[in-house]
Design an enzyme around this catalytic site. Structure first.
Site, PDB file in Angstrom:
ATOM      1  N   TYR A 440       0.821  -1.217   0.000  1.00 57.47           N
ATOM      2  CA  TYR A 440       0.000   0.000   0.000  1.00 57.47           C
ATOM      3  C   TYR A 440       0.851   1.262   0.000  1.00 57.47           C
ATOM      4  CZ  TYR A 440      -0.011  -0.363   5.245  1.00 57.47           C
ATOM      5  OH  TYR A 440       0.300  -0.474   6.568  1.00 57.47           O
ATOM      6  N   GLU A 441       0.175   2.369  -0.324  1.00 59.28           N
ATOM      7  CA  GLU A 441       0.804   3.676  -0.536  1.00 59.28           C
ATOM      8  C   GLU A 441       1.844   3.634  -1.659  1.00 59.28           C
ATOM      9  OE1 GLU A 441      -0.991   5.528   0.879  1.00 59.28           O
ATOM     10  OE2 GLU A 441      -1.693   4.420   2.625  1.00 59.28           O
ATOM     11  N   GLY A 442       1.597   2.773  -2.639  1.00 54.37           N
ATOM     12  CA  GLY A 442       2.513   2.641  -3.761  1.00 54.37           C
ATOM     13  C   GLY A 442       3.444   1.474  -3.561  1.00 54.37           C
TER      14      GLY A 442
END
Length: 594
Positions: A440-442
């Site tokens: 998550y978050e890239g």
């Protein structure tokens, strides 16, 4: 089972003896609120709170998980009580602006406290953690009226915030999102669509939840250029700040996940919910990146948190577990067998955890000082310097610290042997919790493309050159420290190769841009290992100065630095080979042959 203890000695060493945060804050005109005595008090009180209030919720959060019924989400036993104490003690206001009820401490102070809380229970920390990103977006892009309406209760912790990006048909490719925003005559918007994987999208900890939602206006251009950002409260808010009607946003379900079970990951339905434009129309992605950058550094910290608790648990077990004798002769002949900590392979796994968590912690705190400068410096030149370096180091932190967290937590489980695979000792929970951090978050791949593509090749390596010049300046300044010379020479060689490798990839990419994608993750990890070598040299130099801590602490620092250079840094050589091998073996492979 071992209990979490905040590594206050290491935090003291990094913040006071290496980075000299009190002096750093003095230069940013924050010395009056963040002197050494005040900082020490904050860290000690945060440690007590994390150990005694948050840590006891760790296991129950995993075993009970969150429960959904008719759109209502209940958090595990103990979460609400801990959260109430969290806001009563004023922890959410620590680094917030005084004009909105905050205490006004710099960002880096809040980051250090967030590490303690996240290590105590990462799933619990997700609830206040996501709110910080929403606060930053409102501070940066909200109107005065929006800030007056939402920021005080969010900073106080009585309201929370989310970031609603992902949809069922698109993950990181936000240009494909379909959530609609239809304007009303009164300046509001009707938001309709479904968002998934929304952390803390619904829960029972706060009175209101302020969703920041990406959506597309009817006349918006296609792709990412046509995305706007909207404030969509769970409960609408009257002009005097009191709560009004329930908005038409509902939690359709929560995900049943591999880990972080105490954190509610929600499917959110927006059914013509009332929303308010945040920032400019069709510039929502730029506004959201205010949240995303903070979230990426926050996720990097999660890697540190999980490595820390893995190291503590496996170290305690290795000291107690008796099995076999040392190959070089019994170390505890009075016992039936030696503790497994005497065996070289167990020591390798423990030291790998120690070297990576202490190196990553120091790097994260250093990066946090750059954030301080971007926000508080009165010098435009210093701000520009900090922003350039921060942009380069952020994807390294997010990618490297989470990837190494997968390795270190796996080592922690391995130290336990078969006992690590069962729930009794808690090692398997740490591994499960760590797995999401690289996603998550890239994802790591996205961070790597950002680092090599946008932050390096597209700006002619400006940030890389600045970073390398800083390291070379350190080496030049510390040539008198003979104990560090062999390590500085090895790092100097890698710095030259770093520039050469970057140039070689850039040259190849001119004829085939897939060369960037083929090399990018290896490039990120190479950058992480080399940067951490520099950070370890900085810590080594500080340890040689022998500050206020026990001699054994400084000896441990220098020995851990030596281990890092001998056993971990050589990985960079293999990464050099894989980076320069090109993309042919990837692109030439036919789809039908998978």
């Amino acid at each position: 089972m071992s209990e979490y203890k905040v590594p206050l000695d290491d935090i003291h060493f990094i913040s006071h003896e290496w980075l000299n945060l009190p002096q750093h804050y003095q230069q940013l005109d924050k010395g009056d609120v963040a002197d050494k005595e005040t900082l020490s008090t904050i860290f000690e009180e945060a440690a007590k709170f994390s150990e005694s209030v948050i840590a006891p919720t760790y296991e129950t959060g995993d075993t009970q998980g969150c429960h959904w019924e008719d759109g209502i989400v209940s958090t595990p036993t103990g979460f609400k009580d801990a959260y109430q104490q969290y806001i009563e003690n004023g922890w959410p206001t620590l680094s917030a602006a005084p004009e909105f009820g905050g205490q006004g401490f710099p960002y880096s102070v809040g980051l250090i406290v967030s590490e303690m809380i996240g290590s105590a229970n990462l799933a619990w920390s997700m609830y206040p953690g996501l709110t910080q990103g929403a606060i930053e977006a409102l501070e940066s892009h909200g109107t005065a009226e929006q800030q007056a309406l939402y920021l005080n209760p969010m900073i106080a912790g009585t309201w929370s915030g989310t970031m609603c990006l992902t949809e069922p048909h698109c993950g990181s490719d936000l240009g494909l999102l379909r959530t609609k925003a239809v304007p009303n005559d009164n300046g509001t918007y009707l938001i309709s669509g479904t968002k998934i994987f929304i952390s803390a999208g619904e829960h029972d900890l706060t009175d209101n939840i302020i969703h920041l939602v990406l959506a597309r206006l009817p006349d918006a251009p296609q792709g990412t250029k046509g995305i706007s950002l909207f404030i969509v409260p769970k409960f609408l808010v009257n002009n005097d700040g009191t709560l009004s009607d329930r908005n038409t946003v509902n939690c359709a379900s929560i995900e049943h996940k591999m880990g972080l079970n105490g954190s509610a990951t929600c499917v959110m339905n927006f059914d013509e919910a009332t929303g308010f434009l945040l920032g400019e129309a069709n510039r929502g992605l730029q506004c959201m990146f205010t949240m995303m950058n903070a979230a990426r550094l926050g996720t990097a910290m999660q890697g540190i948190c999980l490595t820390q608790i893995s190291y503590q648990k496996s170290l305690a077990y290795a000291r107690d577990r008796l099995q076999m004798r040392s190959l070089s002769g019994p170390k505890h002949p009075e016992k039936a067998a030696d503790p497994i900590i005497v065996h070289p392979d167990v020591r390798r796994m423990l030291l790998t955890q120690k070297a990576l968590v202490e190196g990553n912690r120091a790097l994260a705190y250093y990066v946090a000082t750059l954030v301080d400068k971007t926000r508080l410096s009165q010098s435009d030149e210093e701000k520009a310097y900090a922003e350039l370096l921060l942009g380069f180091l952020t994807p390294i932190c997010k990618g490297f610290m989470t990837e190494t967290a997968l390795e270190t937590t796996s080592h922690g489980l391995q130290v336990f042997g078969g006992h690590g695979y069962i729930k009794e000792y808690g090692a398997e929970q740490i591994v499960r919790d760590a797995r999401i951090t690289t996603i998550y978050e890239g994802t790591t791949g996205i961070q790597a493309l950002d680092l090599l593509g946008r932050k390096t090749l597209l700006n002619n390596g400006q940030a890389l050159k600045l970073h390398i010049s800083n390291i070379m300046a350190f080496i030049e300044t510390n040539k008198d420290k003979t104990q560090l010379l062999p390590y500085m020479e090895r790092l100097g060689g890698l710095l030259k190769k770093w520039g050469d490798i970057t140039a070689a990839i850039g040259q190849k990419a001119m004829s085939n841009q897939d060369e960037v994608g083929a090399a990018s993750v290896d490039y990120l990890m190479y950058s992480g290992y080399v940067t951490l070598a520099y950070i370890w040299l900085e810590q080594g130099a500080a340890a040689l100065n022998q500050g206020e801590l026990a001699d054994t602490f400084y000896e441990s620092k220098l020995q851990t630095m030596a281990f890092y250079f001998d056993k971990i840094l050589p990985r960079a050589k293999a990464l050099e080979l894989t980076m320069l091998s090109g993309c042919n073996s990837l692109s030439a492979f036919k789809d039908t042959h998978f």
